[in-house]
Motif scaffolding. Structure first.
Motif, PDB file in Angstrom:
ATOM      1  N   GLU A 102      21.262  72.170  63.562  1.00  0.00           N
ATOM      2  CA  GLU A 102      22.167  71.754  64.126  1.00  0.00           C
ATOM      3  C   GLU A 102      22.614  72.415  65.411  1.00  0.00           C
ATOM      4  OE1 GLU A 102      25.630  72.500  61.591  1.00  0.00           O
ATOM      5  OE2 GLU A 102      25.247  70.655  60.441  1.00  0.00           O
ATOM      6  N   ALA A 103      22.374  73.691  65.667  1.00  0.00           N
ATOM      7  CA  ALA A 103      22.369  74.497  66.931  1.00  0.00           C
ATOM      8  C   ALA A 103      21.218  73.811  67.822  1.00  0.00           C
ATOM      9  CB  ALA A 103      22.087  75.825  66.831  1.00  0.00           C
ATOM     10  N   ALA A 106      22.322  70.364  68.936  1.00  0.00           N
ATOM     11  CA  ALA A 106      23.317  70.543  69.837  1.00  0.00           C
ATOM     12  C   ALA A 106      22.692  71.062  71.266  1.00  0.00           C
ATOM     13  CB  ALA A 106      24.717  71.267  69.563  1.00  0.00           C
ATOM     14  N   TRP A 109      21.466  68.002  72.935  1.00  0.00           N
ATOM     15  CA  TRP A 109      22.390  67.052  73.352  1.00  0.00           C
ATOM     16  C   TRP A 109      23.057  67.752  74.883  1.00  0.00           C
ATOM     17  CZ3 TRP A 109      22.815  62.362  72.844  1.00  0.00           C
ATOM     18  CH2 TRP A 109      22.349  61.633  72.012  1.00  0.00           C
ATOM     19  N   ARG A 110      23.097  69.132  74.774  1.00  0.00           N
ATOM     20  CA  ARG A 110      23.574  69.704  76.142  1.00  0.00           C
ATOM     21  C   ARG A 110      22.582  69.500  77.329  1.00  0.00           C
ATOM     22  NH1 ARG A 110      25.532  73.452  72.492  1.00  0.00           N
ATOM     23  NH2 ARG A 110      23.652  74.934  72.710  1.00  0.00           N
ATOM     24  N   LYS A 141      25.221  58.245  72.929  1.00  0.00           N
ATOM     25  CA  LYS A 141      24.431  58.691  71.527  1.00  0.00           C
ATOM     26  C   LYS A 141      24.119  57.237  71.182  1.00  0.00           C
ATOM     27  CE  LYS A 141      26.221  63.091  69.950  1.00  0.00           C
ATOM     28  NZ  LYS A 141      26.820  63.877  68.965  1.00  0.00           N
ATOM     29  N   PRO A 148      18.398  62.637  71.133  1.00  0.00           N
ATOM     30  CA  PRO A 148      18.547  63.512  72.351  1.00  0.00           C
ATOM     31  C   PRO A 148      17.527  63.395  73.167  1.00  0.00           C
ATOM     32  CG  PRO A 148      18.926  64.879  70.320  1.00  0.00           C
ATOM     33  CD  PRO A 148      18.252  63.601  69.957  1.00  0.00           C
TER      34      PRO A 148
END
Length: 414
Positions: A102-103, A106, A109-110, A141, A148
């Motif tokens: 998940e990290a 994320a 996506w950043r 999204k 991503p």
């Protein structure tokens, strides 16, 4: 690792629930030092655990298993010398720590959103709200299908397109070719087109754009982009031009009869007319009814006029820019409402452009004559050519259509 023996020890169907519990703990990053419990265990499941741990089957509806005990059995038996975690991986496949995964997602996506942290976006205050709210809307999204990498490319391409805006009379295929290298990259319905249009609408007041099928055309036109060369047109009357070129001949013929004439973006860009204004003022109106009335009243003797027909098309912007660049003043009039204010701002920012009965005194005089109707739509906008006009419209909240001032406008044209 003795895989066949490991399957006999831990891979039985009645131990599948145990493998699943251990795997989920590993995915969650939790240690395997706990006891797991299965409620409503069957007799076969209790017997399987008893065989695994070398103990008698215990009665009861729930079944508790110590994971350290299973780990010890696997190591001691030689079937799984590296312990329970390695055994579960061997039997069920590689395990990814969900938190790590998940990290990583994320972070991806950043990185995708960071592609919009470019001057084409961050350098425009009017895009600040769009830029800030975009992550929360979920638009990126949805358009990327939740990928991503695809989102990052969409964001990159969006920034590239925005760096070319506002344009100066480009068609959409030309803009796409220049910005992306693909003339069809901004075709209707494509994810990139949807994302770019959301930014374009943020550059304009959405409430001032028409609805329905015209919304997309008007949004692109607000940043100087036409869907094609022929559908973008501008209405003119008695615009003097040299008959030395095809467009000039069209204008000359129409002027001889005092008849309104439509010019396409193609005519204005591929074969631009040689305007013969000699510094004459060109009157600009918002509504075709004004230009038609002027043609009826004065015919060939009417001063030159341009009608923007609401939000100026790309063709109108190109023509008005050319007139201003030639040194001829533009005098603009329009509806007294927030949409009309924004249209006026587009014209009056051109060099030499001045308001034509489009100021606070003219508005207040019309209101006193009882011409106003309730103004219930639109977002207030400044009127830098006459700051008191914006204040007056906000105070009275009345809309005065251009046609109400027709007699005065025609008198000015006499």
């Amino acid at each position: 690792m003795d895989l066949p023996r490991l399957r006999r020890l831990l891979g039985a169907p009645d131990l599948a629930w145990l493998l699943d519990r251990v795997r989920r703990r590993m995915e969650d990053g939790r240690p395997l030092d706990a006891t797991v419990t299965l409620t409503g265990a069957t007799e076969n499941q209790r017997a399987a655990v008893a065989r695994l741990l070398g103990r008698p089957a215990r009665p009861g509806r729930s079944l508790s298993v110590s994971l350290p005990a299973v780990d010890a059995v696997l190591r001691a038996s030689g079937a799984g010398p590296d312990g329970l975690a390695a055994a579960v991986t061997a039997l069920t496949g590689p395990v990814t720590d969900r938190h790590v995964q998940e990290a990583a997602v994320a972070a991806a996506w950043r990185r995708a959103l960071a592609e919009l942290d470019r001057p084409a976006v961050t350098g425009r205050p009017e895009l600040a709200d769009w830029h800030t709210k975009l992550p929360g809307t979920g638009l990126l999204k949805r358009l990327s299908g939740g990928d991503p990498a695809t989102a990052r490319q969409l964001a990159t391409d969006t920034a590239r397109v925005l760096s070319h805006l506002p344009a100066d009379g480009l068609t959409l295929p030309v803009l796409a070719a220049r910005a992306i290298g693909d003339a069809h990259a901004l075709d209707h319905g494509r994810p990139l087109t949807t994302l770019v249009l959301s930014a374009v609408r943020a550059l304009t007041a959405p409430s001032e754009l028409p609805g329905g099928a015209e919304s997309r055309r008007a949004a692109w036109a607000s940043v100087g982009v036409a869907l094609d060369e022929l559908s973008s047109r501008v209405l003119v009357l008695n615009l003097p031009a040299s008959p030395s070129d095809p467009t000039g001949r069209i204008l000359t013929a129409a002027r001889e009869d005092g008849e309104p004439c439509l010019l396409t973006l193609r005519q204005l860009t591929r074969r631009p007319p040689a305007l013969d204004l000699h510094g004459r003022t060109v009157r600009v109106c918002e509504n075709p009814a004004i230009l038609a009335a002027a043609a009826d009243a004065y015919g060939p003797d009417c001063p030159p006029m341009v009608c923007v027909e609401g939000n100026p098309s790309v063709a109108a912007r190109v023509l008005l820019t050319a007139i201003a660049a030639a040194g001829s003043p533009l005098a603009h009039h329009g509806d007294f409402d927030w949409g009309g204010v924004r249209i006026a701002a587009t014209v009056l920012r051109l060099p030499g452009a001045v308001p034509w009965r489009y100021d606070a005194p003219s508005y207040l005089a019309a209101v006193r004559r009882g011409h106003g109707t309730p103004l219930t739509t639109g977002t207030p906008a400044p009127t830098p050519w006459d700051p008191s006009l914006s204040s007056a419209i906000a105070e009275h909240a009345l809309r005065v259509e251009e046609e109400h001032l027709l007699d005065q406008l025609l008198a000015d044209l006499r």
